[in-house]
Design an enzyme around this catalytic site. Sequence first.
Site, PDB file in Angstrom:
ATOM      1  N   ARG A  97      21.574  36.639  45.706  1.00  0.00           N
ATOM      2  CA  ARG A  97      20.265  36.655  45.035  1.00  0.00           C
ATOM      3  C   ARG A  97      19.169  36.183  45.982  1.00  0.00           C
ATOM      4  NH1 ARG A  97      23.416  35.302  40.232  1.00  0.00           N
ATOM      5  NH2 ARG A  97      23.466  33.082  40.763  1.00  0.00           N
ATOM      6  N   PHE A  99      22.643  46.807  35.759  1.00  0.00           N
ATOM      7  CA  PHE A  99      23.608  45.857  35.192  1.00  0.00           C
ATOM      8  C   PHE A  99      23.054  44.442  35.359  1.00  0.00           C
ATOM      9  CE2 PHE A  99      25.931  49.462  37.042  1.00  0.00           C
ATOM     10  CZ  PHE A  99      26.623  49.953  35.935  1.00  0.00           C
ATOM     11  N   ALA A 115      23.480  51.937  32.208  1.00  0.00           N
ATOM     12  CA  ALA A 115      23.013  52.122  33.586  1.00  0.00           C
ATOM     13  C   ALA A 115      23.355  53.510  34.114  1.00  0.00           C
ATOM     14  CB  ALA A 115      23.616  51.051  34.490  1.00  0.00           C
ATOM     15  N   CYS A 175      33.208  43.673  41.664  1.00  0.00           N
ATOM     16  CA  CYS A 175      33.879  42.407  41.396  1.00  0.00           C
ATOM     17  C   CYS A 175      35.282  42.652  40.852  1.00  0.00           C
ATOM     18  CB  CYS A 175      33.057  41.537  40.450  1.00  0.00           C
ATOM     19  SG  CYS A 175      32.837  42.238  38.806  1.00  0.00           S
TER      20      CYS A 175
END
Length: 380
Positions: free
Chosen positions: A199, A215, A264, A324
Site C-alpha cells: 500500500r 477488489f 470486478a 493470495c
Amino acid sequence: MDVKRLTLKQGKERLAANRHPWIFAGAIGHESGPDDAPIAELFDPRGTRIASGLHSPHSQIRMRALTFGAEEFGPDTLRTRIRAAIARRVFPHDTNAMRLIHSEGDDLSGLVVDRYDDLYVVEIANWGLEQMKDVVVDALQAPRIYFKNDIPARKLERLPTEPAGDEAPAYIRENGLRFLVEPVAGQKTGFFLDQRENRQLARTLSPGRRVLNLFSYTGGFGVYAAAGGAREVENVDVSEAAIALARTNHELNEVAGVFTVGDAFSVVRQRASANEKYELVICDPPAFAKSRGEVERAARGYKDINLYAMKLVAPGGLLITFSCSGHMDLDLFQKVIFSAALDAGRRASFVRRLGAGPDHPVSLFAPEGEYLKGFLIEVR
C-alpha cells in the site's frame, strides 16, 4: 498433560527429517494413547522419538510438529514461542497494527494473531492447540481479545465455529493513515495487514494518476492512493458492506474517492469496452484456489481479470497485481500474467516482485507459507 503416540510407517522417516511441521495421517502406521490428547509425539519405526507437537484426531494433518529430535513440546514451549514471536516484532513508524504470530513462520503452526491497537484477533486452526487456548491467552497478555473461529480449518478439526471474545471494532494507524477494523464481519482477521508495504508503494506511485482499485475490500489501497495525491481513485468491490467501510476509511483520512458496488470481472469488461484508461490499476483479488484441485480454474480467473486490467492501463501506466492463493506458486502466477499480457496485446515489463511484509515470515521448511505474491508491472 495427555500425550498421543504416533509411529511412522516404514520409509516415511524423511518427513520429520525435512522438518516440515505437517505430519499427515497417511504416513502414520500405528497410534496409541488417548484420542483427546492435545499433544502428540512422533516416533520412527525403531521406536526413536523424532518430533513432538500439536495433535489432531480428526484432520488429515494428524500432527503439527513444533519440536524435533529429543526436544519435548509442552505448555512452556508454546508460551515461550508466543512471547518470542511478539518480542521479535518491530512496529513501523506511526503504526499500531501488526501480525504478531504467523503460524509456521514463527514455529507456531496452527496459530495466527493480529494486533489492531489494543485488540488481538486470534485464529486457532488445530484441535490440540484449542485445548491449550488458556496458555495462548496467558502468553498474549492482550488488553482485548477476539477469537475469529469461522475459518474453514476449524470445521475439519471439528471445533466450534462461533466467535468468542470482545467484538468491538478497533481504530488503527498505518503509516500515518487511519482505518476502522471490524473483525466480526470482515474477511480474514478484519484487515489485510500483509499488504502494508505494498500500500505504501502504491502511495508513492499515485501522484497525479487516475487510479482503479479492484477488489478494494475496505479501501486500503484506495486511501493510500488518494493520500499520495492521485487525481482520482475508484474503489470497486462486490460487497456493499465493504464499500461502505471503504467510504468510512476515506472519510477518516479526509480524502476523496469514488465507490462502486459491482463484480470486478464485469466492471473491467465494461470499462475496457468503453475504452477507459487509468495510469494505475491495482488488482488484489481474494484467493481463487482454496485447494490444489482448484488451481487450474483459478489460473483462468487470474488470467481473465489481469487481461482486462491490462487493457485499462494507459500506455506507460502501471499495474499492481496479486495472488493470495497459497496453492498457486510464483512461477505459475508469472506465466498467467505473461499469458494475459499476450492476449491483451500489450507490451509489459516486471518492475518489482511483491510479497507480504516482514511481520509475515516464511519458514524455510514450509515454503507454502509464502502465499501472497505480486508484481508491479509497467504496461506499454
